[in-house]
Scaffold this motif. Structure first.
Motif, PDB file in Angstrom:
ATOM      1  N   SER A   1       0.850  -1.185   0.000  1.00 23.42           N
ATOM      2  CA  SER A   1       0.000   0.000   0.000  1.00 23.42           C
ATOM      3  C   SER A   1       0.890   1.239   0.000  1.00 23.42           C
ATOM      4  CB  SER A   1      -0.907   0.021   1.234  1.00 23.42           C
ATOM      5  OG  SER A   1      -1.771  -1.084   1.261  1.00 23.42           O
ATOM      6  N   VAL A   2       0.716   2.087  -1.011  1.00 22.04           N
ATOM      7  CA  VAL A   2       1.443   3.357  -1.096  1.00 22.04           C
ATOM      8  C   VAL A   2       0.454   4.472  -0.776  1.00 22.04           C
ATOM      9  CG1 VAL A   2       2.793   4.909  -2.549  1.00 22.04           C
ATOM     10  CG2 VAL A   2       2.980   2.423  -2.852  1.00 22.04           C
ATOM     11  N   ILE A   3       0.757   5.265   0.240  1.00 18.55           N
ATOM     12  CA  ILE A   3      -0.153   6.306   0.712  1.00 18.55           C
ATOM     13  C   ILE A   3       0.410   7.673   0.364  1.00 18.55           C
ATOM     14  CG2 ILE A   3      -1.227   7.342   2.755  1.00 18.55           C
ATOM     15  CD1 ILE A   3      -0.939   4.514   4.054  1.00 18.55           C
ATOM     16  N   THR A   4      -0.441   8.511  -0.201  1.00 17.85           N
ATOM     17  CA  THR A   4      -0.071   9.894  -0.502  1.00 17.85           C
ATOM     18  C   THR A   4      -1.022  10.825   0.221  1.00 17.85           C
ATOM     19  OG1 THR A   4       0.804   9.328  -2.695  1.00 17.85           O
ATOM     20  CG2 THR A   4       0.217  11.634  -2.306  1.00 17.85           C
ATOM     21  N   ALA A   5      -0.508  11.626   1.155  1.00 19.33           N
ATOM     22  CA  ALA A   5      -1.281  12.686   1.791  1.00 19.33           C
ATOM     23  C   ALA A   5      -1.045  13.961   0.992  1.00 19.33           C
ATOM     24  CB  ALA A   5      -0.852  12.869   3.234  1.00 19.33           C
ATOM     25  N   VAL A   6      -2.120  14.681   0.702  1.00 21.96           N
ATOM     26  CA  VAL A   6      -1.989  15.831  -0.202  1.00 21.96           C
ATOM     27  C   VAL A   6      -2.837  16.995   0.280  1.00 21.96           C
ATOM     28  CG1 VAL A   6      -3.806  14.907  -1.711  1.00 21.96           C
ATOM     29  CG2 VAL A   6      -2.184  16.591  -2.612  1.00 21.96           C
TER      30      VAL A   6
ATOM     31  N   HIS B   1       0.229  -3.741  -5.913  1.00 19.39           N
ATOM     32  CA  HIS B   1       0.219  -2.569  -5.053  1.00 19.39           C
ATOM     33  C   HIS B   1      -1.079  -1.792  -5.215  1.00 19.39           C
ATOM     34  CE1 HIS B   1       1.889  -1.059  -8.900  1.00 19.39           C
ATOM     35  NE2 HIS B   1       1.301   0.076  -8.582  1.00 19.39           N
ATOM     36  N   GLU B   2      -1.369  -0.952  -4.246  1.00 26.16           N
ATOM     37  CA  GLU B   2      -2.520  -0.061  -4.295  1.00 26.16           C
ATOM     38  C   GLU B   2      -2.057   1.341  -3.921  1.00 26.16           C
ATOM     39  OE1 GLU B   2      -5.449  -1.162  -1.372  1.00 26.16           O
ATOM     40  OE2 GLU B   2      -4.104  -0.809   0.334  1.00 26.16           O
ATOM     41  N   HIS B   3      -2.743   2.337  -4.458  1.00 26.24           N
ATOM     42  CA  HIS B   3      -2.426   3.734  -4.163  1.00 26.24           C
ATOM     43  C   HIS B   3      -3.602   4.342  -3.422  1.00 26.24           C
ATOM     44  CE1 HIS B   3      -0.564   7.750  -5.760  1.00 26.24           C
ATOM     45  NE2 HIS B   3      -0.404   7.592  -4.475  1.00 26.24           N
TER      46      HIS B   3
ATOM     47  N   THR C   1       3.115  12.306  -9.339  1.00 26.87           N
ATOM     48  CA  THR C   1       3.223  11.331  -8.256  1.00 26.87           C
ATOM     49  C   THR C   1       2.333  10.127  -8.533  1.00 26.87           C
ATOM     50  OG1 THR C   1       3.724  13.076  -6.657  1.00 26.87           O
ATOM     51  CG2 THR C   1       2.929  10.983  -5.776  1.00 26.87           C
ATOM     52  N   ILE C   2       1.115  10.377  -8.980  1.00 30.51           N
ATOM     53  CA  ILE C   2       0.202   9.283  -9.328  1.00 30.51           C
ATOM     54  C   ILE C   2       0.786   8.459 -10.470  1.00 30.51           C
ATOM     55  CG2 ILE C   2      -2.086   8.725 -10.237  1.00 30.51           C
ATOM     56  CD1 ILE C   2      -3.124  11.245  -8.771  1.00 30.51           C
ATOM     57  N   ASP C   3       1.332   9.132 -11.478  1.00 31.68           N
ATOM     58  CA  ASP C   3       1.979   8.420 -12.597  1.00 31.68           C
ATOM     59  C   ASP C   3       3.103   7.525 -12.099  1.00 31.68           C
ATOM     60  OD1 ASP C   3       0.333   9.649 -14.434  1.00 31.68           O
ATOM     61  OD2 ASP C   3       1.797  11.192 -14.993  1.00 31.68           O
TER      62      ASP C   3
ATOM     63  N   ALA D   1      -9.630  12.837 -12.105  1.00 33.62           N
ATOM     64  CA  ALA D   1      -9.177  12.449 -13.447  1.00 33.62           C
ATOM     65  C   ALA D   1      -8.381  11.148 -13.430  1.00 33.62           C
ATOM     66  CB  ALA D   1      -8.342  13.571 -14.055  1.00 33.62           C
ATOM     67  N   ASN D   2      -7.816  10.811 -12.284  1.00 27.23           N
ATOM     68  CA  ASN D   2      -6.996   9.605 -12.160  1.00 27.23           C
ATOM     69  C   ASN D   2      -7.680   8.518 -11.337  1.00 27.23           C
ATOM     70  OD1 ASN D   2      -4.052  10.141 -13.291  1.00 27.23           O
ATOM     71  ND2 ASN D   2      -4.756  12.045 -12.342  1.00 27.23           N
ATOM     72  N   LYS D   3      -8.979   8.622 -11.172  1.00 35.13           N
ATOM     73  CA  LYS D   3      -9.723   7.705 -10.316  1.00 35.13           C
ATOM     74  C   LYS D   3      -9.469   6.230 -10.621  1.00 35.13           C
ATOM     75  CE  LYS D   3     -14.360   6.861  -8.480  1.00 35.13           C
ATOM     76  NZ  LYS D   3     -15.791   7.286  -8.521  1.00 35.13           N
ATOM     77  N   PRO D   4      -9.389   5.818 -11.900  1.00 31.08           N
ATOM     78  CA  PRO D   4      -9.165   4.387 -12.174  1.00 31.08           C
ATOM     79  C   PRO D   4      -7.842   3.853 -11.630  1.00 31.08           C
ATOM     80  CG  PRO D   4      -9.991   5.511 -14.129  1.00 31.08           C
ATOM     81  CD  PRO D   4      -9.631   6.576 -13.138  1.00 31.08           C
ATOM     82  N   ARG D   5      -6.870   4.732 -11.373  1.00 26.62           N
ATOM     83  CA  ARG D   5      -5.557   4.283 -10.904  1.00 26.62           C
ATOM     84  C   ARG D   5      -5.393   4.413  -9.391  1.00 26.62           C
ATOM     85  NH1 ARG D   5      -1.008   6.860 -14.653  1.00 26.62           N
ATOM     86  NH2 ARG D   5      -1.959   8.829 -14.057  1.00 26.62           N
ATOM     87  N   ILE D   6      -6.434   4.857  -8.714  1.00 23.65           N
ATOM     88  CA  ILE D   6      -6.389   5.079  -7.270  1.00 23.65           C
ATOM     89  C   ILE D   6      -7.322   4.085  -6.587  1.00 23.65           C
ATOM     90  CG2 ILE D   6      -6.832   6.730  -5.422  1.00 23.65           C
ATOM     91  CD1 ILE D   6      -6.298   8.949  -7.549  1.00 23.65           C
TER      92      ILE D   6
END
Length: 259
Positions: free
Chosen positions: A4-9, A31-33, A19-21, A50-55
């Motif tokens: 699990s990779v977590i990004t606080a923004v 893995h999951e974002h 970062t999402i890329d 816009a990046n919902k499918p990858r999150i």
């Protein structure tokens, strides 16, 4: 193994997409974002949409700072291992998560870390500092050493056993957490001798002299809160331990240092 990779923004419209890329481009490991947005007021929410499918999971709600947001991400994580990639940062290569997964699979460890480079905020290919961590030895903490937090990946079971970030430590919450796990609880730690993360220069703890003084005070409190005697001269040895990073960056990345 799932990571699990977590990004606080918060208000990182200009850098979040990269970062999402960077997470989405990682090779050959499950893995999951997880994105935790503290109610950004710029276009960050649009970037996430816009990046919902990858999150895998997106949380948007008020928080009490970055470590409160990271704690929310940890609770939402479904991976065996948890780590972070901040909204300004990038993995150094597409192999980073594979290296992390391989180390956990090969070695009997609870956590791993690697090397990190600080890069120019506008040009991530321009290296400012090279944080070469070196092999783990808990005694090095008493000389001001610590592993670079953005490269630290830990089994989720460790959080469940020893707890998450203590938000009352402010910008030193990551240091307290690392001291708690690696010095006080003596978890098993492995080192990956490779650069894992590019971190854009900046950071709240170093933003002003007042913040740096506060962080130094909280660094000492991180030891006493865990029933440990703070190292002598910590307020000097910790910043001094960073000086070789600047020299190493210039010597090992001479082309990227040119203007």
């Amino acid at each position: 193994m799932k990571i699990s990779v977590i990004t606080a923004v918060f208000n990182r419209e200009s850098t979040l997409a990269s970062t999402i890329d960077s997470v989405a481009s990682q090779l050959a490991t499950e893995h999951e974002h997880i994105l935790v947005d503290g109610m950004s007021t710029d276009g960050t929410a649009d970037v996430i949409a816009a990046n919902k499918p990858r999150i895998a999971t997106s949380i948007r709600e008020p928080d009490d700072g970055i470590y409160d947001a990271l704690n929310k991400g940890i609770r939402a994580a479904t991976g065996d291992v948890v780590g972070f990639l901040h909204a300004d940062d990038l993995f150094y290569s597409r192999e980073a998560l594979r290296r992390i997964s391989d180390t956990f699979s090969r070695e009997k460890v609870d956590a791993v870390y690697g090397d990190l480079v600080y890069v120019d905020a506008a040009n991530p290919d321009r290296v400012i500092r090279y944080w070469k961590s070196g092999h783990f030895d808990a005694r090095r903490f008493r000389r001001g050493w610590m592993p670079p937090h953005p490269t630290v990946y830990v089994r989720k079971s460790v959080y469940e056993k020893f707890g998450m970030y203590l938000t009352d430590f402010g910008s030193a919450a990551d240091y307290e957490w690392i001291v708690r796990l690696m010095v006080h609880q003596q978890i098993r730690v492995g080192y990956i001798p490779e650069i894992l993360v590019k971190m854009r220069v900046g950071g709240e703890s170093n933003a002003t002299l007042k913040n740096r003084i506060t962080a130094n005070r909280d660094d000492r409190r991180a030891w006493t809160a865990n029933g440990l005697k703070p190292p002598w001269g910590l307020r000097l040895t910790k910043p001094l331990s960073k000086l070789p990073q600047f020299l190493r960056g210039k010597s090992m990345f001479p082309q990227s240092m040119s203007t």
